[in-house]
Motif scaffolding. Structure first.
Motif, PDB file in Angstrom:
ATOM      1  N   ARG A 149      -1.956 -14.403 -46.037  1.00 19.92           N
ATOM      2  CA  ARG A 149      -1.813 -13.959 -44.655  1.00 19.92           C
ATOM      3  C   ARG A 149      -0.560 -14.582 -44.042  1.00 19.92           C
ATOM      4  O   ARG A 149      -0.363 -15.794 -44.115  1.00 19.92           O
ATOM      5  CB  ARG A 149      -3.051 -14.368 -43.845  1.00 19.92           C
ATOM      6  N   ILE A 150       0.288 -13.741 -43.429  1.00 19.12           N
ATOM      7  CA  ILE A 150       1.528 -14.202 -42.813  1.00 19.12           C
ATOM      8  C   ILE A 150       1.505 -13.804 -41.344  1.00 19.12           C
ATOM      9  O   ILE A 150       1.629 -12.623 -40.998  1.00 19.12           O
ATOM     10  CB  ILE A 150       2.763 -13.602 -43.517  1.00 19.12           C
ATOM     11  N   ALA A 151       1.343 -14.789 -40.475  1.00 14.39           N
ATOM     12  CA  ALA A 151       1.297 -14.531 -39.038  1.00 14.39           C
ATOM     13  C   ALA A 151       2.705 -14.609 -38.447  1.00 14.39           C
ATOM     14  O   ALA A 151       3.585 -15.293 -38.969  1.00 14.39           O
ATOM     15  CB  ALA A 151       0.387 -15.547 -38.355  1.00 14.39           C
ATOM     16  N   ALA A 152       2.916 -13.882 -37.363  1.00 10.04           N
ATOM     17  CA  ALA A 152       4.205 -13.908 -36.661  1.00 10.04           C
ATOM     18  C   ALA A 152       3.979 -13.493 -35.221  1.00 10.04           C
ATOM     19  O   ALA A 152       2.999 -12.815 -34.902  1.00 10.04           O
ATOM     20  CB  ALA A 152       5.202 -12.972 -37.330  1.00 10.04           C
ATOM     21  N   ARG A 153       4.908 -13.901 -34.374  1.00 12.90           N
ATOM     22  CA  ARG A 153       4.791 -13.552 -32.949  1.00 12.90           C
ATOM     23  C   ARG A 153       5.166 -12.087 -32.697  1.00 12.90           C
ATOM     24  O   ARG A 153       4.704 -11.486 -31.724  1.00 12.90           O
ATOM     25  CB  ARG A 153       5.665 -14.488 -32.122  1.00 12.90           C
ATOM     26  N   SER A 154       6.018 -11.543 -33.544  1.00 11.91           N
ATOM     27  CA  SER A 154       6.369 -10.120 -33.443  1.00 11.91           C
ATOM     28  C   SER A 154       6.767  -9.624 -34.822  1.00 11.91           C
ATOM     29  O   SER A 154       7.008 -10.424 -35.739  1.00 11.91           O
ATOM     30  CB  SER A 154       7.495  -9.884 -32.432  1.00 11.91           C
ATOM     31  N   CYS A 155       6.818  -8.326 -34.951  1.00 10.03           N
ATOM     32  CA  CYS A 155       7.074  -7.735 -36.272  1.00 10.03           C
ATOM     33  C   CYS A 155       7.921  -6.485 -36.143  1.00 10.03           C
ATOM     34  O   CYS A 155       7.763  -5.701 -35.198  1.00 10.03           O
ATOM     35  CB  CYS A 155       5.740  -7.399 -36.942  1.00 10.03           C
ATOM     36  N   VAL A 156       8.810  -6.302 -37.120  1.00 12.52           N
ATOM     37  CA  VAL A 156       9.582  -5.061 -37.251  1.00 12.52           C
ATOM     38  C   VAL A 156       9.201  -4.402 -38.563  1.00 12.52           C
ATOM     39  O   VAL A 156       9.318  -5.006 -39.640  1.00 12.52           O
ATOM     40  CB  VAL A 156      11.101  -5.327 -37.235  1.00 12.52           C
ATOM     41  N   LEU A 157       8.733  -3.165 -38.485  1.00 18.73           N
ATOM     42  CA  LEU A 157       8.444  -2.358 -39.676  1.00 18.73           C
ATOM     43  C   LEU A 157       9.686  -1.543 -40.017  1.00 18.73           C
ATOM     44  O   LEU A 157      10.125  -0.718 -39.219  1.00 18.73           O
ATOM     45  CB  LEU A 157       7.269  -1.425 -39.403  1.00 18.73           C
ATOM     46  N   ALA A 158      10.249  -1.789 -41.190  1.00 16.28           N
ATOM     47  CA  ALA A 158      11.448  -1.058 -41.614  1.00 16.28           C
ATOM     48  C   ALA A 158      11.392  -0.868 -43.125  1.00 16.28           C
ATOM     49  O   ALA A 158      12.328  -1.205 -43.847  1.00 16.28           O
ATOM     50  CB  ALA A 158      12.703  -1.815 -41.201  1.00 16.28           C
ATOM     51  N   CYS A 159      10.258  -0.330 -43.575  1.00 17.32           N
ATOM     52  CA  CYS A 159      10.018  -0.250 -45.019  1.00 17.32           C
ATOM     53  C   CYS A 159       9.966   1.184 -45.542  1.00 17.32           C
ATOM     54  O   CYS A 159       9.328   1.473 -46.552  1.00 17.32           O
ATOM     55  CB  CYS A 159       8.748  -1.010 -45.390  1.00 17.32           C
TER      56      CYS A 159
END
Length: 473
Positions: free
Chosen positions: A170-180
């Motif tokens: 599990r990798i938590a983050a405050r924000s995320c960009v989907l570019a896959c």
């Protein structure tokens, strides 16, 4: 916890990671591919379509906003969000200095490269050099990069991103960009989207994938299942007519056949089926994959004569070559009588004026269907050449609906910490059709926007959390 998680490893993902890091956020980029195959479809690119009002470095003359917009409007037949499209167009006018600051170099358009000296800035060393430059810059700035890290699940709290999962990690983050990317490498999804035609064929079974094998659409399907708003048609794609001998994946630009507008194209029944001279090749090359996909067996053949040689970028592999048209028909496996009838009808219909492949000339056909509206000359000068074509999918247009902040939408509402860029949202601008270099324009513009938005969201969240900690103390 990292501030910004970027999922993807191509142009849009790298632009997002760089912008977020420049804004002061900590950034982790997850690339599904091994290091040697990093960069996604961006590795196979050559150029970026750029608006400019006067000559600029490698770009000649002018290519103003309204002309760019009209070109896009024409190829998409109006299936585009004008606000987002114009955002991309304007962003394309001022991104090159930023790109240079991260090690990207440009060169003038090559002779014969789709008449793009005025509209497109070419990367020195191609897309692979661009991707490598961005990775070097990202590493230098402190972006964390992990390869062979395919995310298979997204954890949300309502419309807010919480964490990404790689298997059990599990990798938590405050924000995320989907570019896959899109789903073009998922053969089952392509088959599901295209279905079975009236001839009982499954067209997608005969598609080749021009780009990366790693664009499986896993997170696109995941986000749609989470209720993210979709955009686009699953059967629409950047789809090019390519050499039928191309590999299943990663054939790239070298598999494209660029002589269509200089000759005729027939299906396996030796019949023409579309106007080969409809418009300049950069504005029409990406419709031909779909046209071939609609033909019996998803196969076609481009035929030229000696007059065309030297006027287009030659393919990597030579096609069939013959001194007579009947011999060429036999080599291509076509019915000789039907092929000769088709060529004779076309040749008789040609009204040759002043041939000029650099403009929309007056060489056209009369009395034959489909017409050829420009660059129509008889196929009558040996040796004759034939190239067998299959549909080559670059990327699919089904994606996630977004806005000018690159936010993912749920029920019409934008998420405040989940963003999208690149091919995963290109359907907002490209409802159908394509014009050369615009995919990189979209990826660069929205990658930069998404990175900026994600950093802003993350840093605001970090500040709120720190404020809460101080208040508790």
């Amino acid at each position: 916890m990292v501030d910004v998680l970027v999922i993807g490893g191509g142009n849009a993902a790298l632009c997002a990671a760089l912008m977020a890091r420049e804004a002061g956020a900590s950034v982790l980029l997850l690339e599904a591919a091994p290091r040697a195959w990093r960069g996604g479809n961006s590795s196979h690119t050559r150029n970026l379509r750029c608006m400019h009002d006067a000559p600029q470095d490698v770009l000649v003359e002018a290519y103003p906003e309204e002309e760019f917009w009209q070109d896009l409007l024409k190829v998409t037949a109006g299936k585009t969000d004008e606000h987002l499209a114009r955002l991309v167009i304007r962003a394309s006018s001022n991104c090159r200095d930023w790109m240079r600051s991260h090690g990207v170099h440009f060169q003038p358009s090559l002779s014969g490269a789709l008449h793009t000296a005025r509209t497109n800035a070419f990367f020195m060393g191609g897309g692979k050099a661009l991707v490598n430059a961005y990775y070097r810059s990202a590493e230098r700035l402190g972006v964390q990069i992990r390869y062979e890290a395919p995310v298979d699940r997204i954890e949300l709290d309502g419309d807010r991103f919480v964490a990404a999962w790689i298997g059990q990690e599990r990798i938590a983050a405050r924000s995320c960009v989907l570019a896959c990317g899109g789903f073009e490498s998922d053969r089952g999804w392509l088959r599901e989207a295209w279905g079975q035609n009236a001839r009982g064929e499954w067209p997608a079974d005969n598609f080749l994938i021009r780009g990366t094998r790693f664009n499986q659409g896993t997170l696109l399907r995941e986000m749609l299942a989470h209720g993210a708003d979709p955009i686009g048609d699953a059967t629409q794609a950047h789809m090019v007519a390519i050499d039928a001998r191309a590999p299943l994946y990663d054939g790239g630009i070298c598999t494209r056949i660029d002589c269509v507008s200089l000759g005729v194209v027939v299906n396996r029944e030796a019949q023409r089926f579309h106007d080969e001279g409809e418009d300049f090749w950069p504005k029409r090359y990406a419709i031909w994959g779909r046209l071939v996909a609609q033909q019996p067996g998803q196969i076609a053949h481009c035929v030229i004569d000696a007059k065309a040689i030297g006027r287009f970028m030659p393919p990597v592999f030579p096609g069939c070559k013959a001194d007579t048209l009947p011999d060429l028909a036999r080599q291509l496996g076509l019915d000789e009588a039907t092929f000769m009838q088709t060529l004779d009808d076309y040749n008789r219909a040609c009204r040759v004026g002043t041939f000029d492949h650099t403009r929309l000339d007056d060489c056209h056909t009369e009395g034959v269907a489909p017409a050829k509206t420009h660059w129509a000359r008889p196929i009558d000068t040996p040796p004759f050449h034939g190239y067998t074509l299959r549909p080559g999918v670059t990327f699919t247009y089904l994606g996630l609906k977004t806005d000018d902040q690159a936010a993912v939408h749920f029920g019409g509402r934008p998420s405040d910490n989940l963003f999208v860029a690149g091919e995963m949202m290109a359907g907002n601008v490209l409802g159908q059709g394509y014009t050369a270099g615009v995919g990189m324009s979209i990826g660069t513009a929205f990658g930069r926007i998404a990175g900026t938005s994600a950093a802003r969201s993350a840093l605001a969240g970090r500040g709120q959390r720190q404020g809460a900690v101080h208040a508790d103390a």
